[in-house]
Design a protein around this motif. Structure first.
Motif, short mmCIF file in Angstrom:
data_model
loop_
_atom_site.label_atom_id
_atom_site.label_comp_id
_atom_site.label_asym_id
_atom_site.label_seq_id
_atom_site.Cartn_x
_atom_site.Cartn_y
_atom_site.Cartn_z
N ILE A 86 7.19 -19.26 -80.54
CA ILE A 86 6.80 -20.21 -79.50
C ILE A 86 5.91 -19.51 -78.46
O ILE A 86 6.10 -18.33 -78.17
CB ILE A 86 8.02 -20.85 -78.82
N PRO A 87 4.97 -20.25 -77.90
CA PRO A 87 4.13 -19.68 -76.84
C PRO A 87 4.89 -19.69 -75.52
O PRO A 87 5.92 -20.34 -75.39
CB PRO A 87 2.94 -20.64 -76.79
N VAL B 270 11.10 -18.11 -71.68
CA VAL B 270 9.84 -18.69 -71.21
C VAL B 270 9.67 -18.51 -69.70
O VAL B 270 8.58 -18.18 -69.24
CB VAL B 270 9.75 -20.19 -71.61
N ARG B 271 10.72 -18.70 -68.97
CA ARG B 271 10.64 -18.65 -67.51
C ARG B 271 10.45 -17.23 -66.97
O ARG B 271 9.74 -17.02 -66.00
CB ARG B 271 11.90 -19.25 -66.90
N HIS B 272 11.09 -16.26 -67.58
CA HIS B 272 11.13 -14.92 -67.00
C HIS B 272 10.22 -13.90 -67.67
O HIS B 272 10.28 -12.72 -67.34
CB HIS B 272 12.57 -14.40 -66.99
N GLY C 142 4.93 -13.30 -72.00
CA GLY C 142 4.44 -13.29 -73.37
C GLY C 142 5.06 -14.36 -74.23
O GLY C 142 5.79 -15.22 -73.75
N PRO C 143 4.81 -14.30 -75.52
CA PRO C 143 5.38 -15.26 -76.46
C PRO C 143 6.89 -15.01 -76.62
O PRO C 143 7.42 -14.02 -76.13
CB PRO C 143 4.63 -14.99 -77.76
N ALA C 144 7.54 -15.90 -77.32
CA ALA C 144 8.97 -15.79 -77.59
C ALA C 144 9.23 -16.34 -78.99
O ALA C 144 8.33 -16.85 -79.65
CB ALA C 144 9.77 -16.55 -76.54
N ALA C 145 10.46 -16.23 -79.42
CA ALA C 145 10.84 -16.77 -80.72
C ALA C 145 12.30 -17.20 -80.68
O ALA C 145 13.13 -16.57 -80.01
CB ALA C 145 10.64 -15.74 -81.82
N GLY D 168 5.06 -4.61 -82.97
CA GLY D 168 4.46 -3.62 -82.08
C GLY D 168 4.69 -3.86 -80.61
O GLY D 168 4.29 -3.06 -79.78
N SER D 169 5.34 -4.95 -80.25
CA SER D 169 5.62 -5.25 -78.84
C SER D 169 7.09 -4.98 -78.55
O SER D 169 7.95 -5.21 -79.39
CB SER D 169 5.34 -6.72 -78.54
N ARG D 170 7.34 -4.50 -77.35
CA ARG D 170 8.71 -4.29 -76.93
C ARG D 170 9.24 -5.58 -76.31
O ARG D 170 8.49 -6.39 -75.80
CB ARG D 170 8.77 -3.16 -75.91
#
Length: 143
Positions: A13-14, A55-57, A60-63, A123-125
């Motif tokens: 999700i964006p 999303v709120r905090h 970047g993207p989420a899943a 590659g993202s933390r």
């Protein structure tokens, strides 16, 4: 018919507040198709809190990840791009109309087990916050 085989879904999700609604509706559809309608209400609450925080905090993207393990455990998790631990479990100020800060307290009250871990993804933390709920304990009365 109740799901008798394990399954897993992931939804990328964006960073968009509409992602919470999309995630909730997707989860409802998944559980309904697999015959787990009894878990829908508590699962929607848990997923809403986890995705809302992601999303709120974060910027970047989420899943959202949903996994079923027969005979009756549902895992719900949210990945986000912020490696910091999730916020406080209880509100800083306890007031009846305070909206911020109650999400993880609701997760703690409604899930059988919950936790978090730092995570690297593509590659993202970031971090992965998860919870589980059993089919027989599918009601949530926070209090």
């Amino acid at each position: 018919m109740l799901a008798t085989e394990p399954w897993e879904y992931s939804l990328n999700i964006p960073n968009d507040v509409r992602a919470v609604t999309v995630s909730r509706r997707t989860l409802r559809l998944i559980l309904t198709v697999h015959g787990l309608i009894r878990l829908v209400d508590v699962a929607e609450l848990l997923a809403t809190e986890l995705i809302s925080n992601a999303v709120r905090h974060t910027k970047g993207p989420a899943a959202l990840r949903v996994r079923w393990s027969p005979p009756g455990t549902l895992w719900i998790g949210a990945w986000d791009a912020d490696p910091e631990p999730p916020g406080p479990l209880v509100p800083r100020r306890q007031t009846a109309d305070l909206e911020d800060g109650r999400g993880l307290a609701l997760v703690r009250a409604c899930a059988d087990v919950w936790g978090w871990q730092p995570l690297s993804r593509r590659g993202s933390r970031g971090k992965y916050v998860w919870c589980e709920c059993a089919l027989e304990a599918s009601e949530c009365i926070p209090g």
